[in-house]
Design a protein around this motif. Structure first.
Motif, PDB file in Angstrom:
ATOM      1  N   HIS A  91       0.826  -1.346  -0.013  1.00 11.08           N
ATOM      2  CA  HIS A  91      -0.075   0.055   0.024  1.00 11.08           C
ATOM      3  C   HIS A  91       0.807   1.109   0.059  1.00 11.08           C
ATOM      4  O   HIS A  91       1.785   1.403   0.929  1.00 11.08           O
ATOM      5  CB  HIS A  91      -0.870  -0.102   1.376  1.00 11.08           C
ATOM      6  CG  HIS A  91      -1.731   0.949   1.363  1.00 11.08           C
ATOM      7  ND1 HIS A  91      -2.712   1.573   0.329  1.00 11.08           N
ATOM      8  CD2 HIS A  91      -1.974   1.900   2.525  1.00 11.08           C
ATOM      9  CE1 HIS A  91      -3.216   2.685   1.040  1.00 11.08           C
ATOM     10  NE2 HIS A  91      -2.788   2.959   2.140  1.00 11.08           N
ATOM     11  N   LEU A  92       0.811   2.070  -0.925  1.00 12.82           N
ATOM     12  CA  LEU A  92       1.449   3.442  -1.033  1.00 12.82           C
ATOM     13  C   LEU A  92       1.001   4.322  -0.140  1.00 12.82           C
ATOM     14  O   LEU A  92       1.735   5.246   0.390  1.00 12.82           O
ATOM     15  CB  LEU A  92       1.475   3.969  -2.646  1.00 12.82           C
ATOM     16  CG  LEU A  92       2.053   3.006  -3.574  1.00 12.82           C
ATOM     17  CD1 LEU A  92       1.997   3.976  -4.909  1.00 12.82           C
ATOM     18  CD2 LEU A  92       3.602   2.789  -3.163  1.00 12.82           C
ATOM     19  N   GLY A  93      -0.250   4.449   0.289  1.00 11.42           N
ATOM     20  CA  GLY A  93      -0.700   5.348   1.264  1.00 11.42           C
ATOM     21  C   GLY A  93      -1.357   6.520   0.070  1.00 11.42           C
ATOM     22  O   GLY A  93      -0.757   6.759  -0.818  1.00 11.42           O
ATOM     23  N   ARG A  94      -2.516   7.139   0.788  1.00 10.94           N
ATOM     24  CA  ARG A  94      -3.185   7.842  -0.335  1.00 10.94           C
ATOM     25  C   ARG A  94      -2.471   9.132  -0.660  1.00 10.94           C
ATOM     26  O   ARG A  94      -2.225   9.590  -1.968  1.00 10.94           O
ATOM     27  CB  ARG A  94      -4.455   8.406   0.640  1.00 10.94           C
ATOM     28  CG  ARG A  94      -5.311   9.360  -0.437  1.00 10.94           C
ATOM     29  CD  ARG A  94      -6.456   9.881   0.660  1.00 10.94           C
ATOM     30  NE  ARG A  94      -5.920  10.925   1.597  1.00 10.94           N
ATOM     31  CZ  ARG A  94      -6.120  10.762   2.683  1.00 10.94           C
ATOM     32  NH1 ARG A  94      -6.455   9.700   3.226  1.00 10.94           N
ATOM     33  NH2 ARG A  94      -5.483  11.728   3.645  1.00 10.94           N
ATOM     34  N   ASN A  95      -1.330   9.675   0.130  1.00  5.47           N
ATOM     35  CA  ASN A  95      -0.723  10.993  -0.254  1.00  5.47           C
ATOM     36  C   ASN A  95       0.562  10.656  -1.086  1.00  5.47           C
ATOM     37  O   ASN A  95       0.643  11.494  -2.010  1.00  5.47           O
ATOM     38  CB  ASN A  95      -0.026  11.711   1.298  1.00  5.47           C
ATOM     39  CG  ASN A  95      -1.253  12.115   1.936  1.00  5.47           C
ATOM     40  OD1 ASN A  95      -2.369  12.674   1.616  1.00  5.47           O
ATOM     41  ND2 ASN A  95      -0.966  12.494   3.391  1.00  5.47           N
ATOM     42  N   ASP A  96       1.103   9.515  -0.927  1.00  2.30           N
ATOM     43  CA  ASP A  96       2.145   9.121  -2.259  1.00  2.30           C
ATOM     44  C   ASP A  96       1.366   8.727  -3.244  1.00  2.30           C
ATOM     45  O   ASP A  96       1.836   9.086  -4.305  1.00  2.30           O
ATOM     46  CB  ASP A  96       2.989   7.917  -1.785  1.00  2.30           C
ATOM     47  CG  ASP A  96       4.027   8.460  -0.334  1.00  2.30           C
ATOM     48  OD1 ASP A  96       4.063   9.444   0.074  1.00  2.30           O
ATOM     49  OD2 ASP A  96       4.806   7.721  -0.083  1.00  2.30           O
ATOM     50  N   TYR A  97       0.222   8.147  -3.229  1.00  2.00           N
ATOM     51  CA  TYR A  97      -0.402   7.693  -4.518  1.00  2.00           C
ATOM     52  C   TYR A  97      -1.002   8.839  -5.271  1.00  2.00           C
ATOM     53  O   TYR A  97      -0.388   8.858  -6.605  1.00  2.00           O
ATOM     54  CB  TYR A  97      -1.644   6.802  -4.006  1.00  2.00           C
ATOM     55  CG  TYR A  97      -2.212   6.011  -5.235  1.00  2.00           C
ATOM     56  CD1 TYR A  97      -1.760   5.014  -5.738  1.00  2.00           C
ATOM     57  CD2 TYR A  97      -3.559   6.516  -5.824  1.00  2.00           C
ATOM     58  CE1 TYR A  97      -2.284   4.097  -6.725  1.00  2.00           C
ATOM     59  CE2 TYR A  97      -4.000   5.778  -6.715  1.00  2.00           C
ATOM     60  CZ  TYR A  97      -3.493   4.650  -7.265  1.00  2.00           C
ATOM     61  OH  TYR A  97      -4.209   3.951  -8.422  1.00  2.00           O
ATOM     62  N   TYR A  98      -1.394   9.941  -4.815  1.00  3.74           N
ATOM     63  CA  TYR A  98      -1.596  11.090  -5.320  1.00  3.74           C
ATOM     64  C   TYR A  98      -0.686  11.809  -5.667  1.00  3.74           C
ATOM     65  O   TYR A  98      -0.394  12.627  -6.896  1.00  3.74           O
ATOM     66  CB  TYR A  98      -2.724  11.915  -4.456  1.00  3.74           C
ATOM     67  CG  TYR A  98      -4.202  11.314  -4.604  1.00  3.74           C
ATOM     68  CD1 TYR A  98      -4.749  10.497  -5.429  1.00  3.74           C
ATOM     69  CD2 TYR A  98      -5.159  11.525  -3.451  1.00  3.74           C
ATOM     70  CE1 TYR A  98      -5.931  10.010  -5.372  1.00  3.74           C
ATOM     71  CE2 TYR A  98      -6.484  11.103  -3.498  1.00  3.74           C
ATOM     72  CZ  TYR A  98      -6.866  10.229  -4.477  1.00  3.74           C
ATOM     73  OH  TYR A  98      -8.040   9.811  -4.242  1.00  3.74           O
ATOM     74  N   GLY A  99       0.240  11.917  -4.905  1.00  5.69           N
ATOM     75  CA  GLY A  99       1.705  12.436  -5.134  1.00  5.69           C
ATOM     76  C   GLY A  99       2.243  11.846  -6.329  1.00  5.69           C
ATOM     77  O   GLY A  99       2.866  12.879  -7.117  1.00  5.69           O
TER      78      GLY A  99
END
Length: 398
Positions: free
Chosen positions: A280-288
């Protein structure tokens, strides 16, 4: 005891993808003077095999009112059916304790379906977000989503097509609200990891293309999950040797998901240069990452709905593999391919070209312009809770 001045809004979340889209809604409920949220966490959030994303919820500062554990013993549809029954039972216990004024459930997954069955059978006014969409690609999503629509008392849609579709299903117009796609709230607020941090964290080269890859199983074809992921992995191995950079995240906890994870783990053990695999990348890294692709030649690859719905907000290219998202409302930044190595490689080369990337900057996003969270909270605060809301009518007459 409930605060009599505030409505208690129970919100159900069953996996990482939908939670990211619920964040603006939870915040808006929390900020509204007439509302309080009660967050019910279930599904993959509690499963260490899928990244145990309850930690992300806690780090975001949301208070969790209840955990509903779903035991997916095997990677098949029988286990999914058993999990639905278990989730209905356990969610009903939680709702009995919380006693909310309104229950909010998202999208089209089996956990949400179980939750909405529990809520509506207890005559709790239930709001459904993202109804009316279509994905005719062999998944069970459409059947589940439309069933949830017919059970729900309020509908918050992400686009006008979905709104029209719900009306043609016989739902009363006053129940339906076109609010747009909640994730756009976060994107408009620039809520994601910055470019410099991402490049350092993932050791990325700014001179070579980057691909963000998420490929899920297709529920009605879950036994084919291994053969469906293989062309993608073959394309990745070939292009990684040429310097293309790939960042994978795990699939959802659908039937067949563990077959894909098994293939990803085999790839991970090969330690191929330019290939990284995360639960899981995490929401912030994914959108980043998506934001990074505005400046660098980057592409979303796979069959996740985020490749269809979030990428237009960043005006970046996205490649959709196979049937899972078939006929979902899409912008012109999507390149559709079959489970075919040659097609996938050709699409990646096209999507990373300057010509197509420039074309993507001019596309129109069909999923709204933001402020969905605030729109939803306002409606939840003012909708009249009475017999009319609970007792649904069919508008289609002969």
């Amino acid at each position: 005891l409930q605060n009599m001045k505030k409505r208690i809004i129970a919100v159900f979340t069953g996996n990482r993808a939908e939670y990211g889209l619920q964040v603006p809604i939870l915040r808006a409920i929390d900020m509204h003077p007439k509302l309080e949220y009660r967050l019910i966490v279930s599904g993959a959030h509690l499963d260490k095999n899928f990244g145990q994303t309850i930690k992300e919820i806690e780090s975001d500062g949301f208070k969790i009112s209840a955990e509903v554990k779903i035991n997916m013993k095997k990677d098949n549809l029988f286990s999914t059916a058993q999990a639905i029954g278990n989730c209905v039972k356990e969610t009903s216990k939680v709702l009995e304790r919380i006693n909310p004024n309104i229950f909010v459930v998202y999208a089209d997954r089996f956990e949400g379906f179980a939750a909405i069955v529990a809520g509506t059978q207890m005559s709790i006014p239930t709001a459904h977000i993202e109804g009316g969409d279509i994905t005719e690609g062999g998944a069970l999503d459409d059947s589940v989503r439309h069933a949830m629509t017919k059970l729900a008392h309020l509908h918050f849609t992400t686009n006008k097509e979905a709104t029209r579709r719900i009306k043609t299903m016989g739902e009363e117009s006053w129940r339906i609200h076109t609010v747009g796609f909640p994730a756009i709230d976060l994107i408009k607020n620039n809520e994601f990891t910055d470019k410099k941090t991402l490049i350092k964290k993932y050791k990325l080269s700014t001179k070579k293309p980057i691909l963000l890859v998420t490929q899920h199983s297709v529920a009605t074809e879950f036994k084919d999950a291994t053969s469906q992921i293989k062309p993608t992995l073959d394309a990745v191995i070939e292009l990684a040797k040429k310097g293309f950079q790939f960042i994978f995240s795990y699939p959802n906890n659908d039937a067949g998901g563990k077959l894909i994870i098994s293939q990803l783990e085999k790839l991970k053990k090969k330690k191929i240069e330019n290939v990284q695999i995360y639960k899981h990348l995490g929401r912030n890294d994914y959108y980043g990452m998506m934001n990074l692709f505005k400046k660098l030649p980057g592409v979303c690859l796979g069959n996740s709905s985020s490749g269809i719905k979030e990428t237009p907000a960043f005006n970046i290219p996205s490649i959709d593999i196979g049937s899972r998202q078939k006929n979902r409302l899409s912008a012109q930044n999507i390149i559709k391919v079959n489970y075919n190595k040659i097609e996938i490689i050709k699409a990646i080369k096209k999507a990373t070209s300057g010509k197509f990337r420039n074309y993507c900057t001019k596309i129109k996003n069909p999923y709204g312009i933001g402020n969905s969270g605030l729109k939803i909270a306002k409606i939840l605060a003012k909708v009249k809770i009475d017999k009319k809301l609970i007792q649904k009518k069919m508008t289609i007459k002969f």
